[in-house]
Design a protein around this motif. Structure first.
Motif, PDB file in Angstrom:
ATOM      1  N   ASN A 460      15.930 -31.286 -32.045  1.00  0.00           N
ATOM      2  CA  ASN A 460      14.795 -31.046 -32.949  1.00  0.00           C
ATOM      3  C   ASN A 460      13.999 -32.322 -33.179  1.00  0.00           C
ATOM      4  N   THR A 461      14.728 -33.456 -33.271  1.00  0.00           N
ATOM      5  CA  THR A 461      14.043 -34.735 -33.457  1.00  0.00           C
ATOM      6  C   THR A 461      13.154 -35.033 -32.252  1.00  0.00           C
ATOM      7  N   ALA A 714      24.515 -32.322 -23.315  1.00  0.00           N
ATOM      8  CA  ALA A 714      24.070 -33.185 -22.214  1.00  0.00           C
ATOM      9  C   ALA A 714      22.840 -32.607 -21.526  1.00  0.00           C
ATOM     10  N   ASP A 715      22.847 -31.264 -21.296  1.00  0.00           N
ATOM     11  CA  ASP A 715      21.693 -30.614 -20.658  1.00  0.00           C
ATOM     12  C   ASP A 715      20.438 -30.763 -21.517  1.00  0.00           C
ATOM     13  N   ALA A 716      20.601 -30.547 -22.830  1.00  0.00           N
ATOM     14  CA  ALA A 716      19.453 -30.656 -23.742  1.00  0.00           C
ATOM     15  C   ALA A 716      18.908 -32.079 -23.744  1.00  0.00           C
ATOM     16  N   ASP A 717      19.824 -33.071 -23.813  1.00  0.00           N
ATOM     17  CA  ASP A 717      19.382 -34.469 -23.824  1.00  0.00           C
ATOM     18  C   ASP A 717      18.630 -34.809 -22.547  1.00  0.00           C
ATOM     19  N   ALA A 718      19.165 -34.331 -21.386  1.00  0.00           N
ATOM     20  CA  ALA A 718      18.525 -34.639 -20.110  1.00  0.00           C
ATOM     21  C   ALA A 718      17.141 -34.004 -20.015  1.00  0.00           C
ATOM     22  N   ALA A 719      17.032 -32.729 -20.475  1.00  0.00           N
ATOM     23  CA  ALA A 719      15.744 -32.026 -20.407  1.00  0.00           C
ATOM     24  C   ALA A 719      14.720 -32.679 -21.333  1.00  0.00           C
ATOM     25  N   ILE A 720      15.144 -33.035 -22.543  1.00  0.00           N
ATOM     26  CA  ILE A 720      14.229 -33.633 -23.524  1.00  0.00           C
ATOM     27  C   ILE A 720      13.732 -34.986 -23.023  1.00  0.00           C
ATOM     28  N   ALA A 721      14.624 -35.725 -22.320  1.00  0.00           N
ATOM     29  CA  ALA A 721      14.248 -37.058 -21.849  1.00  0.00           C
ATOM     30  C   ALA A 721      13.107 -37.006 -20.842  1.00  0.00           C
ATOM     31  N   LEU A 722      12.891 -35.830 -20.200  1.00  0.00           N
ATOM     32  CA  LEU A 722      11.843 -35.694 -19.184  1.00  0.00           C
ATOM     33  C   LEU A 722      10.482 -35.322 -19.777  1.00  0.00           C
TER      34      LEU A 722
END
Length: 917
Positions: A460-461, A714-722
């Motif tokens: 969310n952040t 991990a998937d959410a972090d990777a997707a958000i990082a893009l």
């Protein structure tokens, strides 16, 4: 409609072709996916059944072996114990005492007898059977049952104590089990509340974001207030708008279905296309209805076997899966930062989006004024320019694709029906054992939800840093906001106002002409109805894919439940094995301890004179012979007159006492104690095993959920990082002229201000032109000083196989049309995009399907190969092809070393290469 190379009205059905190709790809992909999923599920079911059977048989063999070993060891120990006398019972008391358990040493017996038999000639102790009398203090017969009474009282006390202890232990364990059940229920309810809250928060955040589905590759831009154009779409549109007028109206390119009307205007009749699209829509609707009915019947059968507990567990699991899927789907719809391009020539990518500096540099170099409208800029115009600049629209590929779609739909209907029937048969076979394992899912599924909450909070952040959909503006005047970003239609409308109108007659007035004059007089063709029909086909295919996927997922969940049940059953048996081994080890250890306490038979003495050893113990005959010899001529008192003497005179006058009743009482007490101990121990072990099983199941479930949560995080972090951060938004109206940036992206106002400034500077100034010779491919550029510069696209070196295409671009026709590596299940491991393989009925039979247009005709070259066998099994493999058509061929594999009989087919991996001129 846009302008062609010679200025004529041009219609490019690239978007329609893309949509139809996407439909074809979607149908092919769905067929491949569904087939692979069904084969994988079937293989998984078969593997699970085999693994479960093998594991259970192995465990059962282990159980049988352990039980046999334990039985043999215990039997041997019991045999050895039965032969021994407890060393603890050996007594050196020279007064012998009154114990019925102790046995005297040789010296103790000798000393006692020597003292008692002096001068006696009378029978002191009766020789009647079952006489337990010994000599009293005065030499008379004496028997004191005090020790027996004490033993009986002690047994009674032990029974009472054991009963109280066992009851307390059982109550304590039961209380522990009840507390665990209550805690599990409370934890599940708390997690469910947490899941609902997380879902609502995620939905609210996702609703504010711009969907990647709104990205459009339509080179005519269109009038949508939702779509946003790609780099290539904008470049193609702008290139077409800035070109000069007075061009040919109708292109003379081959395969152009747009013709000149009676008055010379562009003409195209889409009646046949409309009929074919309507037929496809009807076929899709019929297939969806049939497949839905078949799957509903399967689902109804599965649902009938589910218990209320299963429904409750599935509800919780579905909630968790839905939240995860929603989050993944929302993240997947965002534009990846990797698509950001700094290419100042913009390029032709339909995935990249340009930076502020790239747009500025390209627009600076390309903006030029137009003097005549050749192709209408009205919304929804799909006509483009041919190679000679005339209006061009070729529906041949559409007709072929529509026919291929119809064939693919029919084939998929047949295949899906057969696969569903096969899966239903397998589900029915496994259904009985499946329901037994479902309860294990319930235990502590969401204990680690706190970790998921932290991951969602982090997501969310990150989402909060993204551009909100609320900032999207449809203002066709663009406005001056530094927060809003314009839609495709707003940008198109604004740019259109910058282009000068033409007064030339472009469109034919012939009957049945679907090309009309746009508001600005240009040739206009609206393929909205076609687009709607194609979109409906796409939606129907997507719905069918979603429905089939859901059905397969439900079947997979059923299979997974079977696996869980088998695993739990094996774990239960293994726990039983471990318990048996522990019990056997304990029994053997106890036996060894007991054996160590027994009197060694080597100490047994047959010496009739007895001797003085405190280690030897006399045999019955040795004692009798010694006593008989010593009691001759004794005249001692036979029956003691001491108080509390229960001894009486036997039939032969000797002292007599029968303790049979006491022994029976003691034996009964001992049996009661043993029975109670056995019962209580069994009850405690059963309860403890239940508690241990619950703890193991809870631990496994928690670990599985934690792994799932960690993966999601991990998937959410990777997707958000893009994703592109809002911090990169720039309101600089010079678009980085003084400080170019490859990171920032401009606001609506910044683009408007910059374009307004650039256009106003071009009007009345020098104009540059850029053109290309479609025959040679040479590009010519006339600069502001009217100096012409050229650039070669194709090398003139010898042996160059690259030639100019119809549009002047570099063109190379490779002989290799398709390649692929296929596993034994018919799944393409690696291969050319669009190529699919379908496993046919029976062993060693596959169908390779080629995308339409891959080869020129059915006479292409096929190269096949398969792995060697190393001389084992099918050691003379053969591979061949048959049924070759322009869209595919069959592959047959088998063993050829069986004489004159037919080839023995078998499934195998294989590779193929397709060559064509």
């Amino acid at each position: 409609m846009t302008a062609g190379a010679d200025g004529g009205a041009f219609y490019d059905d690239a978007t329609l072709q893309t949509n139809i190709a996407n439909n074809t790809t979607a149908i092919t992909a769905e067929t491949t996916r569904a087939t692979a999923a069904e084969n994988a599920i079937q293989a998984d079911v078969d593997a699970n059944e085999t693994a479960a059977t093998n594991a259970i048989n192995a465990v059962q063999t282990d159980v049988d072996t352990n039980e046999a070993d334990a039985d043999a060891a215990i039997a041997a120990a019991n045999t050895a114990i039965a032969l021994k006398e407890d060393a603890a019972n050996k007594s050196t008391n020279v007064a012998l005492g009154t114990s019925d358990v102790d046995f005297p040493t040789q010296n103790a017996v000798k000393t006692y007898v020597d003292a008692q038999v002096a001068g006696s000639t009378q029978v002191i102790v009766s020789t009647d059977a079952d006489n337990d009398v010994t000599a009293g203090a005065d030499g008379g017969a004496f028997y004191d049952d005090a020790a027996l009474q004490t033993n009986i009282a002690n047994n009674t006390t032990a029974i009472t104590a054991e009963t109280a202890r066992a009851t307390a232990a059982e109550n304590a364990i039961q209380a522990d089990v009840d507390a665990n059940e209550t805690a599990a229920t409370n934890a599940i309810n708390a997690v469910q509340t947490d899941v609902d809250t997380n879902e609502a928060d995620a939905d609210a955040a996702i609703a504010l974001k711009e969907d990647a589905t709104n990205k459009s590759t339509n080179v005519a831009l269109g009038t949508s207030d939702d779509a946003f154009p790609t780099q290539n779409a904008v470049k193609t549109y702008v290139d077409a708008q800035v070109a000069g007028s007075t061009q040919v109206i109708v292109s003379t390119d081959a395969d152009n279905d747009v013709t000149a009307g009676a008055d010379g205007g562009a003409f195209y009749d889409d009646a046949a296309l409309q009929t074919n699209i309507a037929n496809n829509t009807t076929a899709i609707t019929a297939e969806t209805t049939r497949a839905t009915a078949a799957e509903n019947a399967i689902q109804a059968d599965v649902d009938a076997n589910e218990t209320a507990a299963t429904n409750a567990i599935n509800a919780v699991q579905t909630d968790v899966d839905t939240n995860e899927a929603d989050a993944d789907a929302a993240i997947a719809l965002k534009e990846d930062a990797t698509n950001k391009s700094t290419n100042v020539a913009l390029g032709t990518s339909d995935d990249a989006f340009p930076t502020q500096n790239a747009v500025k540099t390209y627009v600076d170099a390309q903006v030029a004024g137009s003097t005549q409208v050749i192709v209408s800029t009205d919304a929804d115009n799909d006509v483009t320019a041919g190679a000679d600049g005339g209006a061009f629209y070729d529906d041949a590929a559409l007709q072929t694709n529509i026919a291929n779609n119809t064939t693919a739909i029919t084939a998929e209907t047949t295949r899906a029906t057969a696969a569903e029937n096969a899966i239903q048969a397998d589900v029915d076979a496994n259904e009985t054992t499946a329901t037994n394992a479902i309860n294990t899912v319930q235990t502590d599924v969401d204990t680690n939800e706190a970790d998921a909450d932290a991951a969602i909070a982090a997501a969310n952040t990150a989402i909060a840093l993204k551009e909100d959909a609320a900032n999207k503006s449809t203002n066709v005047a663009l406005g001056t906001s530094d927060d809003a970003f314009p839609t495709q239609n707003a940008v198109k409308t604004y740019v259109d106002t910058q282009v000068l109108a033409s007064d030339q007659i472009i469109v034919s007035t012939d009957v049945d002409n679907d090309v009309t004059a746009g508001a600005d007089g240009g040739a206009f063709y609206d393929d909205a109805a076609l687009q709607t029909n194609i979109a409906n086909n796409t939606t129907a295919i997507t719905a069918e894919t979603t429905r089939a996927t859901a059905a397969e997922n439900a079947i997979q969940a059923d299979v997974d439940a079977n696996e869980t049940a088998a695993t739990n059953a094996i774990n239960t048996v293994q726990t039983d094995v471990n318990t048996n081994e522990a019990d056997a080890d304990a029994a053997i250890a106890a036996a060894n301890t007991a054996i160590a306490l027994k009197e060694d038979a080597a100490n047994k003495s047959a010496n009739v004179a007895l001797g003085t050893s405190d280690d030897a113990f006399p045999t019955q005959n040795a004692v009798k012979t010694y006593v008989d010899a010593q009691v001759l001529a004794s005249d001692q008192i036979i029956v003691s007159t001491d108080a509390d003497n229960d001894v009486t005179a036997g039939a032969d006058g000797g002292a007599f006492y029968d303790d049979a009743a006491l022994q029976t009482n003691i034996a009964n007490n001992t049996t009661a104690i043993t029975a109670e101990t056995t019962r209580a121990t069994a009850a405690e072990n059963a309860i403890q095993a239940d508690v241990d099983a619950n703890e193991t199941a809870a631990t496994n479930a928690i670990n599985a959920v934690q792994t799932d949560v960690n993966t999601n995080e991990a998937d959410a972090d990777a997707a958000i990082a893009l994703k592109e951060d809002a911090a990169n938004k720039s309101d600089a109206v010079d678009l980085g002229d003084t400080t170019p940036s490859a990171t920032l992206f401009p606001t609506q106002n910044a683009v408007k201000t910059y374009v307004d400034t650039q256009i106003s500077g071009i009007i009345g100034g020098s104009v540059t032109t850029l053109s290309q010779n479609n025959t040679s491919g040479v590009i010519s550029y006339v600069n502001e000083s009217a100096v012409t510069q050229t650039a070669d696209v194709i090398s003139t070196d010898a042996n160059n196989d690259v030639t100019p295409g119809t549009d002047g671009g570099a063109f190379y026709n490779s002989m290799v049309k398709a390649i692929g590596k296929v596993n034994a299940l018919g799944i393409v491991v690696k291969g050319t995009t669009g190529v699919t393989v379908v496993k046919q009925i029976g062993l060693g039979h596959y169908r390779v399907n080629l995308p339409v247009g891959t080869v020129a005709d059915a006479n292409y070259i096929i190269q096949l190969s398969q792995p060697g066998r190393g001389g084992l099994g099918n050691d003379d493999p053969g591979i061949s092809y048959s049924n070759q058509t322009a869209t595919g061929f069959d592959v047959i594999m088998g063993d050829n070393d069986n004489g004159g009989t037919d080839r023995a087919r078998f499934d195998s991996e294989f590779m193929f290469v397709i060559l064509d001129l």
